[in-house]
Write a protein that holds these residues in place. Sequence first.
Motif, short mmCIF file in Angstrom:
data_model
loop_
_atom_site.label_atom_id
_atom_site.label_comp_id
_atom_site.label_asym_id
_atom_site.label_seq_id
_atom_site.Cartn_x
_atom_site.Cartn_y
_atom_site.Cartn_z
N LEU A 21 27.24 47.78 42.34
CA LEU A 21 28.81 48.69 42.55
C LEU A 21 29.64 47.90 43.12
CD1 LEU A 21 28.80 51.66 43.59
CD2 LEU A 21 27.78 51.50 45.81
N GLY A 22 30.88 48.37 43.25
CA GLY A 22 32.32 47.74 43.11
C GLY A 22 32.77 46.19 42.65
N GLY A 23 31.20 45.45 42.44
CA GLY A 23 31.23 44.49 41.98
C GLY A 23 31.27 43.50 43.47
N MET A 24 31.41 44.08 44.89
CA MET A 24 31.66 43.72 46.00
C MET A 24 30.93 42.22 46.24
SD MET A 24 31.20 46.87 47.98
CE MET A 24 33.21 48.47 47.43
N LEU A 25 32.08 41.25 46.56
CA LEU A 25 31.08 39.83 47.82
C LEU A 25 30.60 40.33 48.74
CD1 LEU A 25 30.64 37.02 47.22
CD2 LEU A 25 33.32 36.63 47.42
N GLY A 26 29.11 39.66 49.34
CA GLY A 26 29.19 39.59 50.77
C GLY A 26 27.77 40.05 50.54
N CYS A 68 40.16 46.28 43.19
CA CYS A 68 40.66 47.52 43.58
C CYS A 68 41.94 47.90 42.11
CB CYS A 68 41.49 48.40 44.91
SG CYS A 68 40.51 47.62 46.04
N VAL A 69 41.69 47.80 41.01
CA VAL A 69 42.22 48.28 39.77
C VAL A 69 42.29 49.25 39.48
CG1 VAL A 69 43.06 47.19 37.61
CG2 VAL A 69 41.88 46.00 39.07
N PRO A 70 42.85 50.50 39.70
CA PRO A 70 44.65 50.25 40.43
C PRO A 70 43.72 50.12 41.91
CG PRO A 70 44.68 52.59 39.42
CD PRO A 70 43.19 51.93 38.80
N ASP A 94 42.64 59.76 39.69
CA ASP A 94 43.21 60.03 41.52
C ASP A 94 41.58 59.53 42.83
OD1 ASP A 94 41.19 61.27 39.78
OD2 ASP A 94 41.22 63.17 40.76
N VAL A 95 40.89 58.53 41.52
CA VAL A 95 39.53 57.96 41.95
C VAL A 95 40.05 56.67 42.79
CG1 VAL A 95 38.16 55.97 41.29
CG2 VAL A 95 38.04 58.13 39.93
N PRO A 96 39.26 56.52 44.29
CA PRO A 96 40.37 56.03 45.04
C PRO A 96 40.00 54.53 44.94
CG PRO A 96 37.75 56.57 46.02
CD PRO A 96 38.91 57.63 45.02
N HIS A 97 40.90 53.65 44.79
CA HIS A 97 41.17 52.38 44.58
C HIS A 97 40.35 51.71 42.71
CE1 HIS A 97 42.75 51.27 48.09
NE2 HIS A 97 41.94 51.01 48.94
N GLY A 98 40.03 53.04 42.02
CA GLY A 98 40.52 52.84 40.78
C GLY A 98 38.46 52.65 40.17
N HIS A 99 38.97 52.60 39.02
CA HIS A 99 36.85 53.14 38.43
C HIS A 99 36.17 52.35 39.19
CE1 HIS A 99 34.18 54.36 35.92
NE2 HIS A 99 34.10 52.72 35.36
N GLY A 100 36.60 50.79 38.55
CA GLY A 100 36.04 49.66 39.48
C GLY A 100 34.81 49.94 40.72
N ARG A 152 44.39 48.50 27.52
CA ARG A 152 44.79 49.35 26.61
C ARG A 152 45.76 48.89 25.80
NH1 ARG A 152 40.03 51.83 28.66
NH2 ARG A 152 37.91 51.97 27.52
N ARG A 153 46.84 49.59 26.45
CA ARG A 153 48.22 49.86 26.72
C ARG A 153 49.31 49.37 27.02
NH1 ARG A 153 46.03 54.70 27.99
NH2 ARG A 153 47.57 56.04 29.92
N PRO A 154 50.31 49.20 26.81
CA PRO A 154 51.14 48.80 28.30
C PRO A 154 51.41 49.37 29.04
CG PRO A 154 52.53 48.45 26.30
CD PRO A 154 51.45 49.14 25.96
N CYS A 155 50.68 49.19 30.68
CA CYS A 155 50.96 49.75 31.82
C CYS A 155 51.52 49.03 33.21
CB CYS A 155 49.73 50.21 31.99
SG CYS A 155 48.60 48.99 32.46
N ARG A 156 51.85 49.90 34.00
CA ARG A 156 52.23 49.47 35.25
C ARG A 156 51.53 49.81 36.31
NH1 ARG A 156 58.94 49.47 37.53
NH2 ARG A 156 58.33 47.47 39.52
N LEU A 157 50.75 49.22 37.21
CA LEU A 157 49.32 49.78 38.57
C LEU A 157 49.59 48.97 38.89
CD1 LEU A 157 46.06 50.19 35.53
CD2 LEU A 157 48.16 52.04 36.60
N PRO A 158 49.09 49.09 40.41
CA PRO A 158 49.46 48.52 41.08
C PRO A 158 47.85 47.85 41.74
CG PRO A 158 48.96 51.20 42.46
CD PRO A 158 49.22 50.62 41.04
N ILE A 159 47.91 46.92 42.10
CA ILE A 159 46.50 45.60 41.86
C ILE A 159 46.29 45.46 42.75
CG2 ILE A 159 45.23 44.12 40.97
CD1 ILE A 159 46.62 44.34 38.95
#
Length: 226
Positions: A21-26, A68-70, A94-100, A152-159
Amino acid sequence: MTETTRRGLAWAHGCLAVQSLGGMLGPVTFLLPDGRQVSPLHVAPWGSDPDRTTLPPILQELRGEWPCVPFGSDGSRPLPKGWSDAGETFAGADVPHGHGSNAHWSWGDCDERQIVLTCSYPDGHPVRQLRRRIVPDPRAAAVDITLEIEVRRPCRLPIGLHPTFRLSPRPGSVRLEPGSLWRGSQFSRRRGAGERRCLRPGGRWSKLRERRRPRWRHHRCGVRSA
């Protein structure tokens, strides 16, 4: 509800766990040269509470560090001067801190040296897939973390690379050492009822000024992100 699965690694200088879940380390425990054992990453105490399913997936078994992407999420809110809401929007923004951060990752090429996970994003999202590789340093109390982003395409997102630290409640026990190349920004949301905030909403700064209280301090724990 999909069951969270976990993998672990141990090496001469520590041990770690990663969850789907979330790929979380800990948690992560480091064995330092002086013999001390240090567990710097936070694990939320409600992880086994049956009522946690009422929380967003990102919070249900919150722990450690994850990508967190994005970073952040779309939302309608008044913004201070100098902030813009003209960025790209899309289904899932609108998903908090991205799908991942809210999905279960798939296990990849895992062995006694590394843990690898991938997360595929929904059709229509500018991000196609994330690949995360976690490798303990065999010579030190350190972990190397690599994140690959396929779009999938050129984009500009916060990471955001999002570590959460296990802090002592003792005042003065933590110090922030951000390095020479950094800039800080305060979230622009207005303060809600009952909230306390010591920074101005929308504020930006390039230096930390030490204050007597609160003063935060942390020791370098050997976690590196690449």
